[in-house]
Design a protein around this motif. Structure first.
Motif, short mmCIF file in Angstrom:
data_model
loop_
_atom_site.label_atom_id
_atom_site.label_comp_id
_atom_site.label_asym_id
_atom_site.label_seq_id
_atom_site.Cartn_x
_atom_site.Cartn_y
_atom_site.Cartn_z
N THR A 42 0.87 -1.17 0.00
CA THR A 42 0.00 0.00 0.00
C THR A 42 0.91 1.22 0.00
O THR A 42 1.93 1.25 0.69
CB THR A 42 -0.91 0.07 1.24
N TYR B 70 -3.94 16.60 -4.45
CA TYR B 70 -3.63 15.53 -5.39
C TYR B 70 -3.12 14.27 -4.70
O TYR B 70 -2.07 13.73 -5.04
CB TYR B 70 -2.62 16.01 -6.44
N ARG B 71 -3.86 13.84 -3.73
CA ARG B 71 -3.44 12.61 -3.06
C ARG B 71 -3.86 11.39 -3.87
O ARG B 71 -4.94 11.36 -4.44
CB ARG B 71 -4.05 12.56 -1.66
N THR B 72 -2.96 10.45 -3.91
CA THR B 72 -3.32 9.19 -4.57
C THR B 72 -2.83 8.04 -3.71
O THR B 72 -1.84 8.17 -2.98
CB THR B 72 -2.63 9.00 -5.94
N TRP C 183 -2.04 3.77 -4.07
CA TRP C 183 -1.97 2.66 -5.00
C TRP C 183 -1.46 1.45 -4.24
O TRP C 183 -1.11 1.55 -3.07
CB TRP C 183 -1.09 2.97 -6.21
N GLY C 184 -1.43 0.35 -4.89
CA GLY C 184 -0.98 -0.82 -4.16
C GLY C 184 -0.92 -2.04 -5.04
O GLY C 184 -1.13 -1.98 -6.24
N ASN D 29 -12.38 2.71 -11.09
CA ASN D 29 -11.95 3.95 -11.72
C ASN D 29 -12.34 5.10 -10.82
O ASN D 29 -13.51 5.37 -10.64
CB ASN D 29 -12.62 4.13 -13.08
N ASN D 30 -11.33 5.75 -10.28
CA ASN D 30 -11.58 6.92 -9.45
C ASN D 30 -12.03 8.06 -10.35
O ASN D 30 -11.34 8.38 -11.30
CB ASN D 30 -10.25 7.28 -8.79
N MET D 31 -13.19 8.64 -10.05
CA MET D 31 -13.74 9.60 -11.00
C MET D 31 -14.20 10.88 -10.35
O MET D 31 -14.45 10.94 -9.16
CB MET D 31 -14.97 9.00 -11.69
N SER E 5 -13.09 14.02 -9.71
CA SER E 5 -12.25 14.54 -8.62
C SER E 5 -12.26 13.59 -7.44
O SER E 5 -12.32 14.01 -6.29
CB SER E 5 -12.72 15.93 -8.19
N GLN E 6 -12.20 12.31 -7.72
CA GLN E 6 -12.12 11.25 -6.71
C GLN E 6 -13.34 11.21 -5.81
O GLN E 6 -13.30 10.68 -4.71
CB GLN E 6 -10.84 11.39 -5.88
N LYS E 7 -14.47 11.77 -6.30
CA LYS E 7 -15.66 11.77 -5.46
C LYS E 7 -16.46 10.48 -5.60
O LYS E 7 -17.33 10.19 -4.81
CB LYS E 7 -16.56 12.96 -5.83
#
Lengths: 565, 1064
Positions: free
Chosen positions: B572, B593-595, B597-598, B701-703, B705-707
């Protein structure tokens, strides 16, 4: 010793017999295997619908660019990317980033998966839980196929999910279906869902998610219009617009001369808003607010001077756009003291700014200025603005464009008066009674009836008025009448239909310029009339003079479509 | 290939028949004298045995004479005694004169206690070193057998290794590493947060704990599906003696700063920057940095002559401390070691420390039941910074202190000046001496020409939660074995290994310019924080039944079993930007702009294996093995044996050897002491398949604005996906000649790899571009040769000299989509994969000098078409590129294969001298004919940015008629003069003295002290090369297609070590 031996052998046997298939099963937290995607819960269903929108984001800009750059209204600037230039030159190969047919099938495959696997009749709390989404996904699929057929001509009609390479290969090789076949198939496929309620996702990222869904009736109108089923088209458009629960009015925003009251024609302005919050925007593909979050619409950077493109816009209006815009008259009315109305026309010569000649929509939406520049400036000294884009996404349906297609359908369905009324007056009971004769009212009543409470002169105007002032008073803008009276009504209608259609198509250009409709509007009429020149003549003349080579190319309808790669 | 196998079986069958005939067993007497090869003195107490058969043993007497009764089929004897090398001696026609001369054990051993029909090479001289990981020692000692390329000069970062050429294209081709019988995940493909860093799992092993490292050249059936990239067996030390032994080692290494490119000084750079600006603005003179008025407020700021490399590099010290206790009795044996190492890399901000502990025990529980219990723990901690030139300069900002140190303007100072013009202790901010020129273009461009203060990254990035990586490895093994009788044994090897990795990354705000987050977007961010945690654990169970017996001349050993391995890798990670200040450097404080991944990669394997070894009279050896593996990574419908609902890959190997010297007709041949021929054929696999590629799956799929999340089809599984298969033929010989003075080894191989794991294009109706499939083939052919000479063998003085050479030719023979060539882009390079060439070749433009005059350029009339589809003509001062197709336009059609990173030949040269208690060892490594793409130099001599340049750039073209081979400078390089071309491809051949070690054993013997060894060493003392970069032994990745690229990672440097080893 023997016991040990038995122990060992049973251990080995265990290893052999324990089902290896289970032993070899793994899962993952980061992807969801097909067998685990059950589409059983409402959230699964929401995610799937959003996943389809995610795939639609990929083709969003293309819907505009392929329709606009190949039309007669825009052309590329020297700064355009070679891919955009290739589109404008009808020289699109498989390497062109805007020619990826698989992007459309990505939407379709996800829709197909959803439609095949969802239990649409699942009832919970007396409610069919997936009914709304089911209808929405059907509409996405139908819309995508209509796009495909417009862009690629004949395409394989696939309605089952393709989950293996072999299946995909087989589907690719099946015999393709043309736009008629596509439209007829999907009319049947979605017509049962005209009244299905849209899902209620509320606000997502401060946007009304209802506008993310394709309006089924409007789409049915489009499909019928392409399929030549004009009465049905007119009916679907009408029912969509004249809806009792959610009436869609033209509104009265327009482009106008600011100082017309003083009879000085200096400055023009408009009250348009193309934003997704505006009532004019009916449906759009929501895009990301910036590239970090995913696919952002790049239309702004293509059509406008921005800091990202060093002010070098890549697309600009053509000479023909200017001509089209200059042709109509701008009609100003003055109410005199005695309440009588005086009509005058804005001058067409010696204006301070020539872009304001005629229709004001183009002139007020488009701006181009030249600045002085330092010798080594890296930014363009020419700043172009085309104020037509929705900052939240790419608009697919807009009120006045639906009205114009409604007009197109009405005209072809045999109601040129009603069609023309949409251009000049807007449809509401008073106008229907005043401007449409009894015969047409009698046969087309169901296609043109509007509720008098919802549709009034206060909220309705002719689409032509959006750029040409008080079109309703414009005595030069009239329903064409034959010089010599025709033998019968049918002949008169037959005489009027192509002329009114031309007026509608011109109006569509003025109203929908830069929005990606033009090429397909010309294509639809050309196909309908069996006359490729209808498209070729206009597009080949986009820069004023006739481009013979382009004309020849476009006389072959095969060249209207992109190669399938 | 099939006929090959049939032939081998036929030969085996013939042997068996021949053997069956020889039943009669007469005995014979073997006798002779054993002497010291140097002095000719007889050796007493030498154990003489029938070779490979302990049933017949004798010992020499005071006169060195022995006598041994052996069956007639015995063809050779072995001789061994403490202090001398083991020797095998063939019994000639006159068995009673089987004399032997033994060499002292200070020479390298040339005989093995048992002969195998498989071929392998072993390295085991790991004493007296201060190396932090085994990799460089393996590279030194197995020079030709493993093609090693150093990852960088970072401490303990190890080497990229390839065995037998490159056996894969798009998946890892690096060897399988087996540590004490446990297949260990080397995490070859795992990405770390810091640029240029690789998490070397081998750095968890203390060199002092390693007994040997062996490369298998054939006979790999046991590891079939994983062995295509070669097999490396690592054995750790176990106790062998009854007496308790305590070894204390202390050593230290002084590392000097590495060799660096020679950069321009302040005034030269000022001229360079001014010249470049003259094409960008009319107002150069208004910029503060060109103002030479000493009374100007900014004069001090812009009038320094800083050698930034001095701020970033330093001479350092690395030290190792260890204690090893060995001992035991007839019930339990143990080997316990504890070690601690720490040191700084020569590049500041890169420290290393390691604590490690290992306990290997062998316990006899009761008669027949033995248990081996091993436990190891290690904890590696590092401070890290980004290393090397950015892979992509269109985004971000330069963050590696070493690359910044080269390109940062020398007229600036690391610290700000105070109001009185005196240097303060405040760090200078990111530079902005040219950004004013770009302000009209917007803040993004203005900021993208700024460079960070490397000291800011070093100082403000320091701290445990800032730039640090940790790696902990825990391994437990329990291996009970039960011996039913002399012949039959069952064992179970259970292992649990856990590797925990965590890493924090922090790019400070102060001293770093705001930078562009994405290439095609104007998002600016101020700083960055990242963190990751990964956990790799695996459980292995290996149950094995072993049986062996000898029937006179026939010796048969068989084993078979089943191995189950389950491995999980979970990662992670998160990244965020704009923490607001440098006080809270965590991703949690990142505002924008936090992301996250893992990875969650799970793998299960089940392998059945069996192997049989047979030899007749220690002359004819044959071995056959097979393994059947099923894995969760294989597709359900893959080709292969279908059994139990899964697919099994079958991996046979067969090999044979013939010891010619054990034949009577050769036994007496003068000058030939030993000669063995061997041949083998192996079918191996590479199961390094993407974990989920065989399955159809959906991705989130994060969409918007990641909402919200969407879910869409991410992959269409290729259910036929399977392993890559490599068939390899090996043939070789090994011989000792001239009274065992000369040892010669040769191994030829030819490998055919098919079913390459490649991405294939999918039908467009799928909506996906590609998926993994097995398509494509490649071949490897080559040899490894070695020679060792005992040059001098005197009473007190021994001198050994040896060398090895390896060679391979790699060729792609088929590719997917009808042999469609494909290109891979990285570090500005294009790597071409096409049928007929080797993997990894560089594909770029050829140059023919610089146009001295406009007339020359006009005569050619070459132009390029820019991304706006407009022509731009080459002019005076531009590079003259070769117009391959003669169409005047210089474009992609004009590219050639301009380099090949694969070496023609590589290996080592070594020598070993002993004189009384002194010993001197020297090792050299070399590589010839390999091309290196010097990416860093393309930036240091590209002349297209406001980066300080090397002094070579002083000769750049400036005026009409000037003859030079360095083109004009131009911001942004519109003509692509610095594009990927043969300008940056260099010959990476080198010869390096990697190690010289002199040791002295103090002759003490007391009850408390068994001995003391003092040693001193020098590493990388000199390198002969024409390569212009810091280190020709460099690479950026273990990826097959990205070999031979130099991004300017920390170079290895000269260092001097001193050590002490005390035996208590």
């Amino acid at each position: 010793m023997r016991r040990l031996n038995i122990l060992i052998f049973s251990f080995f046997n265990l290893l052999i017999l324990a089902s290896c298939a289970d032993l070899m099963d793994t899962d993952s937290e980061f992807v969801e295997f097909q067998e685990d995607n059950h589409l059983q819960s409402p959230t699964d269903s929401v995610y799937s619908v959003m996943g389809i929108i995610y795939k639609m984001q990929v083709i969003a800009d293309r819907t505009v660019l392929l329709g606009e750059l190949r039309s007669d209204l825009t052309t590329t600037t020297g700064s355009a990317s070679s891919d955009l230039k290739a589109i404008a030159e009808f020289n699109i190969d498989g390497q062109n980033t805007y020619n990826r047919i698989s992007d459309y099938y990505a939407i379709i495959n996800n829709c197909n998966y959803y439609l095949t696997h969802i239990n649409k009749d699942l009832v919970k709390n007396d409610r069919k839980v997936f009914e709304s989404e089911y209808a929405v996904v059907k509409a996405y699929r139908a819309w995508t196929y209509l796009q495909l057929a417009q862009i690629y001509g004949k395409v394989p009609l696939v309605t089952e999910p393709l989950l293996t390479e072999e299946a995909a290969q087989e589907a690719m090789n099946q015999s393709p279906v043309d736009i008629m076949g596509i439209c007829n198939y999907f009319i049947d496929d979605i017509k049962a869902y005209v009244d299905t309620k849209l899902p209620q996702y509320g606000q997502i990222n401060n946007q009304n998610s209802q506008k993310f869904f394709i309006p089924v009736r409007a789409l049915l109108g489009d499909l019928c219009l392409w399929a030549g089923r004009y009465q049905e088209a007119a009916q679907y458009y009408h029912d969509y617009l004249a809806s009792r629960t959610a009436p869609i009015r033209t509104g009265r925003s327009k482009a106008s001369w600011q100082d017309a009251s003083t009879k000085e024609f200096r400055r023009a302005t408009n009250s348009f808003s193309f934003s997704s919050n505006n009532t004019e925007c009916l449906c759009y593909i929501p895009m990301e607010s910036n590239e970090f979050y995913g696919i952002e619409s790049n239309l702004d950077n293509i059509f406008n001077s921005t800091s990202l493109n060093n002010q070098y816009a890549q697309v600009m209006p053509t000479v023909r756009m200017g001509e089209l815009s200059a042709a109509p008259n701008y009609c100003v009315t003055y109410t005199k003291v005695d309440q009588s109305i005086d009509t005058i026309y804005a001058p067409k010569e010696n204006l301070e700014n020539s872009k304001y000649v005629g229709d004001l929509r183009f002139g007020t939406i488009y701006d181009n200025r030249i600045y002085n520049q330092e010798r080594f400036g890296r930014t363009s000294n020419e700043i172009q603005t085309i104020d037509k884009f929705n900052s939240n996404g790419v608009t697919l349906y807009r009120t006045n464009m639906v009205y114009l297609r409604y007009a197109e359908a009405l005209n072809r369905a045999g109601f040129p008066q009603a069609a023309f009324a949409i251009l000049k007056y807007g449809l509401y009971p008073d106008i229907v009674n005043k401007q449409i004769d009894d015969t047409e009212r009698a046969t087309g009543g169901g296609f043109i009836s509007f509720d008098g409470d919802d549709f009034t002169v206060e909220n309705t105007q002719g689409v032509h008025s959006r750029g040409c002032g008080s079109a309703e008073c414009d005595t030069l803008y009239v329903l064409p009448q034959p010089d010599v009276a025709k033998a019968n009504r049918a002949d008169t209608v037959a005489y009027q239909q192509p002329l009114v259609e031309d007026m509608i198509i011109d109006e569509m250009a003025l109203e929908g310029a830069f929005e990606g409709y033009r090429f397909y509007d010309l294509m639809r009429v050309a196909l309908r009339r069996g006359n490729p020149a209808y498209l070729a003549d206009r597009v080949a003349r986009r820069n004023g003079a006739l481009d013979g080579q382009l004309h020849t190319l476009l006389m072959n309808t095969q060249n209207w479509y992109l190669p399938q790669q | 290939m099939k006929t090959m196998i049939i032939k081998m079986f036929a030969v085996t069958a013939c042997w068996l028949l021949a053997v069956g005939a020889a039943v009669a067993q007469d005995k014979k007497t073997v006798s002779g004298t054993v002497t010291d090869a140097a002095t000719g003195q007889p050796l007493a107490g030498v154990i003489v045995e029938a070779y490979g058969n302990r049933n017949y043993t004798s010992m020499t007497d005071d006169k060195g004479v022995y006598q041994l009764q052996v069956p007639d089929y015995v063809s050779s004897i072995s001789l061994r005694v403490e202090g001398y090398l083991l020797q095998q001696k063939a019994i000639g026609r006159n068995a009673e004169q089987t004399d032997a001369q033994l060499y002292p054990s200070s020479f390298s051993s040339t005989y093995e206690q048992t002969t195998l029909s498989s071929a392998s090479r072993r390295a085991d001289q790991f004493d007296n070193t201060s190396r932090l990981s085994i990799d460089p020692l393996v590279a030194e000692q197995l020079g030709a057998d493993i093609h090693s390329v150093s990852r960088s000069g970072q401490l303990g970062i190890g080497s990229t290794m390839f065995i037998g050429g490159l056996t894969s294209l798009q998946t890892s081709a690096q060897p399988l590493v087996v540590i004490d019988g446990v297949i260990t995940d080397m995490q070859y493909d795992r990405q770390m947060l810091h640029e240029g860093y690789y998490n070397n799992i081998l750095a968890n092993l203390n060199v002092n704990d390693i007994e040997s490292v062996t490369v298998l050249k054939n006979g790999t059936a046991l590891y079939g599906a994983k062995a295509a990239g070669g097999v490396l067996l690592i054995k750790t030390k176990r106790n062998r003696s009854m007496a308790t032994k305590i070894d204390v080692t202390i050593n230290g290494q002084f590392q000097l700063k590495p060799r660096l490119p020679k950069m321009m000084g302040a005034e030269d750079y000022r001229l360079y920057a001014t010249e470049m600006l003259s094409g960008l603005t009319d107002n150069v003179k208004n910029l503060e940095f060109v103002n030479s008025d000493p009374t100007n407020y900014y004069y001090n700021t812009y009038h320094n002559n800083t050698d930034w490399t001095k701020e970033v590099y330093h001479n350092t010290f690395v030290s190792n401390y260890g204690i090893n206790v060995q001992g035991g009795d007839d019930v339990a044996n143990y080997n316990l070691s504890v070690g601690y190492s720490l040191g700084d890399a020569t590049l500041r901000g890169n420290d290393f420390s390691r604590f490690n502990m290992r306990l290997n025990t062998d316990i006899k529980v009761f008669r027949g039941l033995d248990v081996r219990f091993d436990a190891a723990y290690s904890d590696v901690n590092r401070d890290l910074r980004d290393d090397g030139a950015n892979a992509d300069l269109t985004v971000g900002t330069v963050t590696s202190p070493n690359f910044l140190a080269l390109i940062k303007s020398p007229f600036l100072a690391p610290y700000a000046y105070d109001i009185n013009g005196n240097p303060s202790h405040y760090l200078a901010a990111a530079d902005d001496y040219v950004s004013k020129v770009f302000e009209d273009d917007g803040t993004v461009l203005a900021n993208s020409v700024r460079l960070a203060n490397p000291l800011g990254i070093l100082q403000l990035g320091d701290g445990e939660n800032r730039n640090q990586a940790g790696n902990r490895m825990v391994a437990f093994s329990v291996t009970p074995s039960y011996r039913f009788n002399r012949h039959l044994l069952i064992s179970e090897h259970f292992n649990f290994t856990l590797v925990n990795t965590n890493e924090n990354y922090y790019l400070p705000l102060e001293g770093t310019p705001p930078f562009r987050l994405l290439a095609s977007s104007n998002i600016l961010v101020e700083n960055m924080a990242q963190s990751m945690a990964a956990r790799q654990n695996s459980v292995m169970s290996d149950t094995r039944l072993t049986w062996g017996n000898r029937y006179n001349a026939h010796k048969i050993d068989v084993f078979g079993g089943v191995r189950y391995q389950s491995s999980n890798y979970k990662l992670t990670a998160q990244r965020g930007y704009d923490t607001g200040n440098d006080k809270y450097p965590s991703t949690g404080n990142a505002r924008n702009y936090r992301t996250t991944w893992g990875a969650d990669d799970k793998m299960r394997d089940l392998t059945w294996y069996a192997q049989a070894d047979y030899n007749w009279g220690e002359k004819y050896y044959v071995e056959a093995g097979i393994s059947a593996e099923t894995s969760s990574r294989f597709g359900d419908d893959a080709d292969g044996l279908k059994l139990g609902g899964v697919v099994w890959g079958l991996f046979p190997s067969v090999n044979a050897a013939w010891v010619l010297t054990n034949e009577k007709w050769l036994a007496d041949a003068k000058g030939i002491d030993y000669l063995r021929l061997n041949v083998g054929f192996d079918v191996t696999g590479n199961d390094n398949i993407d974990y989920t590629a065989s399955k159809t799956y959906f991705v989130a799929n994060n969409m918007l604005s990641q909402k919200v999340d969407g879910k869409s089809i991410g992959n269409i599984g290729n259910t036929s996906l399977k392993w890559e298969t490599t068939n390899r033929l090996t043939a070789g010989l090994e011989g000792n000649f001239m009274n065992n003075r000369l040892n010669v080894r040769f191994n030829y191989f030819k490998g055919w790899t098919k079913n390459l794991l490649t991405l294939r294009q999918l039908a467009w109706t799928s909506g996906l571009a590609e998926n993994w499939s097995n398509d494509g083939k490649l071949e490897n052919e080559g040899f490894e040769a070695g020679v060792g000479v005992k040059v001098l063998n005197l009473k007190d003085f021994c001198w050994e000299l040896g060398a090895s050479a390896g060679h391979y030719v790699n060729k792609i023979t088929a590719l997917p989509d009808n042999n469609k060539a494909f290109e891979t882009n990285a570090y500005g390079a294009t790597i071409l994969s096409q049928v007929g060439t080797a993997a990894g070749v560089f594909y770029g433009y050829k140059t023919q000098g610089v146009y001295a005059t406009q007339a020359e350029a006009d005569a050619d009339g070459y132009y390029l078409v820019n991304d706006r589809n407009l022509r731009e003509y080459f002019g005076a001062g531009d590079m003259r590129f070769v117009d391959k197709n003669g169409d005047k336009v210089i474009d992609e059609q004009d590219r050639f294969v301009i380099g090949d990173p694969n070496p023609d030949i590589y290996g080592n040269i070594y020598t070993h001298l002993t004189w009384k208690n002194w010993a001197l060892t020297a090792n050299m490594r070399y590589s010839l004919g390999n091309d290196v793409y010097n990416y860093q130099r393309s930036l240091l001599e590209g002349g297209s940015r406001f980066y300080n340049q090397t002094t070579t750039m002083l000769a750049h073209w400036t005026s009409e008629g000037q003859q030079t081979d360095v083109p004009r400078i131009s911001y942004g390089d519109p003509m692509g003069n610095a594009r990927f071309s043969d300008r940056w491809i260099e010959d990476g051949s080198y010869l390096r003295l990697t190690n010289v070690t002199l040791s002295y054993t103090i002759p003490i013997t007391s009850t408390y002290l068994q001995g003391i060894t003092l040693w001193g060493g020098a590493y990388n003392l000199f390198t002969l090369t024409r390569y212009l970069g810091s280190d020709p032994d460099c690479g950026v990745s273990g990826n097959v297609l990205l070999q031979g690229i130099d991004r300017g990672l920390l170079a290895s440097s000269r260092s001097f070590a001193l050590g002490l080893k005390i035996n208590l």
